[in-house]
Enzyme design. Sequence first.
Site, PDB file in Angstrom:
ATOM      1  NE  ARG B 313     -19.116  48.843  -9.927  1.00  0.00           N
ATOM      2  CZ  ARG B 313     -19.767  49.783  -9.262  1.00  0.00           C
ATOM      3  NH1 ARG B 313     -19.169  50.910  -8.907  1.00  0.00           N
ATOM      4  NH2 ARG B 313     -21.038  49.621  -8.954  1.00  0.00           N
ATOM      5  CG  HIS B 457     -23.310  42.748 -15.561  1.00  0.00           C
ATOM      6  ND1 HIS B 457     -22.963  41.424 -15.574  1.00  0.00           N
ATOM      7  CD2 HIS B 457     -22.440  43.369 -16.387  1.00  0.00           C
ATOM      8  CE1 HIS B 457     -21.925  41.252 -16.363  1.00  0.00           C
ATOM      9  NE2 HIS B 457     -21.595  42.400 -16.869  1.00  0.00           N
ATOM     10  CD  GLU B 458     -20.304  43.796 -10.222  1.00  0.00           C
ATOM     11  OE1 GLU B 458     -19.999  44.831  -9.610  1.00  0.00           O
ATOM     12  OE2 GLU B 458     -20.510  42.724  -9.657  1.00  0.00           O
ATOM     13  N   GLY B 459     -23.397  47.844 -11.832  1.00  0.00           N
ATOM     14  CA  GLY B 459     -23.507  49.301 -11.862  1.00  0.00           C
ATOM     15  C   GLY B 459     -23.662  49.797 -13.279  1.00  0.00           C
ATOM     16  CD  GLN B 464     -19.702  51.950 -13.054  1.00  0.00           C
ATOM     17  OE1 GLN B 464     -18.661  52.379 -12.552  1.00  0.00           O
ATOM     18  NE2 GLN B 464     -20.368  50.929 -12.543  1.00  0.00           N
TER      19      GLN B 464
END
Lengths: 607, 607
Positions: B313, B457-459, B464
């Site tokens: 992240r 992407h990546e959450g 978040q």
Amino acid sequence: MSLRPTLDFLLHQWLGVESLRSRERFADHSRETFDAVLDTCERIAREKYAPFNRLVDTQEPQFDGEKVILPQATHDAQKAYAESGMLSAAQDYEVGGMQLPYTVEASANAFFAMGSVSIGSGMLTTGNANLLMKHGTEAQQRVFALNEFSGRFSGTMCLSEPQAGSSLSDVITRALPDGDGFENDPLGPRYRLRGNKMWISAGEHELTENIIHLVLAKIPDENGKLVPGVKGISLFIVPKKLVDTDGQLTGERNDVALAGLNHKCGWRGTTNTLLNFGEGKYPVRGEAGAVGYLVGQPGKGLQCMFHMMNEARIGVGMAATMLGMAGYHASLDYAKNRPQGRPMGAGGKDASAPQVRIIEHADVKRMLLAQKSYCEGALALELYCARLVDEQHTGDAQAADDARLLLEVLTPIAKSWPSEWCLEANSLAIQVHGGYGYTRDFPVEQYWRDNRLNMIHEGTHGIQGMDLLGRKVLMENGKGLQLLAGRINATLERAIQIPELAAHANALGQALAQVGAATKAAWATGDPGDALANAVPYLQAFGHTVLAWIWLDVALAAHALAESPARTGRLGAMRYFFHYELPKIGAWLQVVSARDQTCASLPEAAF
Amino acid sequence: MSLRPTLDFLLHQWLGVESLRSRERFADHSRETFDAVLDTCERIAREKYAPFNRLVDTQEPQFDGEKVILPQATHDAQKAYAESGMLSAAQDYEVGGMQLPYTVEASANAFFAMGSVSIGSGMLTTGNANLLMKHGTEAQQRVFALNEFSGRFSGTMCLSEPQAGSSLSDVITRALPDGDGFENDPLGPRYRLRGNKMWISAGEHELTENIIHLVLAKIPDENGKLVPGVKGISLFIVPKKLVDTDGQLTGERNDVALAGLNHKCGWRGTTNTLLNFGEGKYPVRGEAGAVGYLVGQPGKGLQCMFHMMNEARIGVGMAATMLGMAGYHASLDYAKNRPQGRPMGAGGKDASAPQVRIIEHADVKRMLLAQKSYCEGALALELYCARLVDEQHTGDAQAADDARLLLEVLTPIAKSWPSEWCLEANSLAIQVHGGYGYTRDFPVEQYWRDNRLNMIHEGTHGIQGMDLLGRKVLMENGKGLQLLAGRINATLERAIQIPELAAHANALGQALAQVGAATKAAWATGDPGDALANAVPYLQAFGHTVLAWIWLDVALAAHALAESPARTGRLGAMRYFFHYELPKIGAWLQVVSARDQTCASLPEAAF
């Protein structure tokens, strides 16, 4: 999902457009004729525009060395649009128009902007011809404007030049009298133009028999010098192909040449060009120089153009709005159908339960309601402004003058606010889709790319801010701002009577006071440098205040109706705007009121 | 214009990274070795990445039916990256690494993200191999990880599935023991996997000899059922081509097949794929099912993955930051060179004066300073987090634990804040360019498109927000939040001593108190539905507060230096943030504190 119920509610329950029938110009119209126009446009947009929106994104205009090639779908869409009569919808019956109120015309055009904003360039043709109906001679109207209204010719607006984007005072395209007797050409005083024009939409194509360029240029003085500033600017009709006094092509090409196509991030269905005027590629009677016919008086060209500016800017605001709306509808549809995850409840998540549709997640609802609030609010604003245009044209003297002045103040908002916030809506529509929204298999990323243009063309955000704070709120001793405050106060006085709306009415009153105080504070030193350093934050705060007013006024109309999901939705979108958006104005106005020079005073070397 | 002076200032004057030499692991390093790494990466990025950024946007990955074709430039860039040693920069000397601090590694990688964010996928390979160095067996490390570090193999992370994007508990890829003796394979317990994985970056290409997929899948229980939720998830190594215990290709293809390429809005240099595992296209020993080797314990797969999450992240945040920075530098360069218009002075405009460069317009300066403030602030945040990673790995027990907990709280900000605000910076970079910025002749529209991925992407942003407000600020009785407050207070106590910074210190103190109060108010009912309905506005306010703190801390370091344009610029960017940005938190926190349910409670039919 259809746009129609929202449009119908705004036009009838809110704006009461049927009352326009009391105006002589619109006396033949009725709810039925208005509906028929909307029905037709909705159908054409559904059949000829929307299905080809991705196609025109992937098949950009190509120049084959001789012609600009566009997809067949673009030809079909423009043909259907012309056949609908929309190009001359607002014109008099006697020239083949429908005498349609602008409010209804703008509503009908909304369907096309939503279906495929870039496939059509009818707005330019209409704007071009409207200008000629206002400022052209009888012959210019007959030969050029009427053929544009019929769809035989199309039109452009040629303002910008490569060395002078937004700075029209730096236009250096020259117009010289075209030989002896130049003044007596039946199509208007005849000149030869030489110069380059940049960002010309629909500047070259084979969609119509001819392209009628309206070109800003300067006529040199007796010493051959161009007058600096905008005062020296004149306006010319420069057809791509020369025509006779019956509007027939003479067979001769005018000296206007495509110098290049601009390849854009979005809005790719519309050709955008760099044009060379008078470089000699197509000499006329053996001589370089594009033949152009003067419109109106020399040196008054910009005034003729600005006459069209309000409607052009409302058109841009409407385009931005409808791109946002298209994304809202697409993401709402996706959210209602895509299962994923489980809501976070008081008991946590139960992984063995089936997945829910994502519209059941609070954050997805937040992103949807934000879009609804931005886009339906923006649509209301554009229609309100369109209604002012009708008032300006058909109201009694006082009402017309009030409408004119209100439009002066509201136009920068009508243009800028949807450009910024319906773009944000498009970004939220992508976000609702997750990874899918970032792919070209779904339409939302294109809406977002298409919409990014709207903060740039027809006057950038920065220019709208300067126009609002530097000119519009000051003009006629601030009378425009006072008029707007009067309208806002009228709304909140009605709203304050209704318990469900009273708190919002108070919040709006405070916002209005804050904007008023910031306006004064910005100009406290009288120095434009102090005031205008934060013209854009001012524009943003002013815009949010206007939208809060629009929403409260819309909510009054919704509140008066019987319970329904649509009523709940409109009141919800209004509440969203007051709770989540209006409080943002504090941060924007703070720097305006302080005449903050943090940015303006930073030396260049420090960046 | 170079990034280097900003990086050097942040690394040395601000973070004092040379002090890491006191740690045994980094004892051989010095300012010179750090500089050498940065020099090399800056050069490779300049020569092999930046010149091809537009090329990889226009020449998307193509599948020819057998292979995925990428431009030669991508092959060259990845080769140069591998040869630089950056894939294993953080590894031990004994496995060929440089034992480089993560802070320096992240700084060096920033050049590549700025040059061409999508041409390289080194971050995935490094993350994949790092995970194996942590959780894999000796054989898995030797056969897979070391060959990834050398650049011979590359790596992917296969988490998402078409029916379960962000909802990993709904993974249905199955892993069944691969025959008798499956447990005794020298490469790890051997399974056969069947399922589909979506959004797999670098999932198919010819850049490396082999591709090592790390795949989340579930091992069914004795009744053949998959355990619901994340507890049933295990992690497997699934190579595209089978290898022996020496890491040599056996010549046999594994049963992993490309099912489709995703065509994206941006970030087009990186192949993104849908992969089918075990559908029988490439049977192994005559049997369908992709061969996979278990990593770690069954059912603990997600924990292994999450171990890498903070760095992944931070990597996304850094990518977003550097895209923003690339746009800032491009638009600054444009603004310094493009003449247009004249500034609005007390005396109005003089149209006969020559045009000025647009950096002389206040609103252009505002757009540039906003970009500087967003991007250099975000870079400082990412480097601060990277420094915490080093502290977590090499600090004493207390410092390491504090760093761990601070990272838990800061990671959602490090990931989300640049994704949102450096995207906004990219939009401003377009705006500075005007119409040119909307064309593909200038790089800024691509930066903007590329950056739009980072909120997804990546959450996603929503995830978040839930992670921050639903988990991180609560964990260990709120100790992470207290630690962060302690760091913020330490900064403002120093700043309050300095007259030029005292007002900002006070503003930061108030912001921190507001965030604290909103956190309490959000959870006052203890109902996650109440608290988390506005998790994203909370994330935004929290992020702006963190950035204000970072800027004040950076300003302390800048203030201590001698007068220079760079010092003036840093203090100016800090002031911009405090004047124009920090006040925005009020609007965001208001709905959080009120536990506003306007969105969450709106019925579906009302949208």
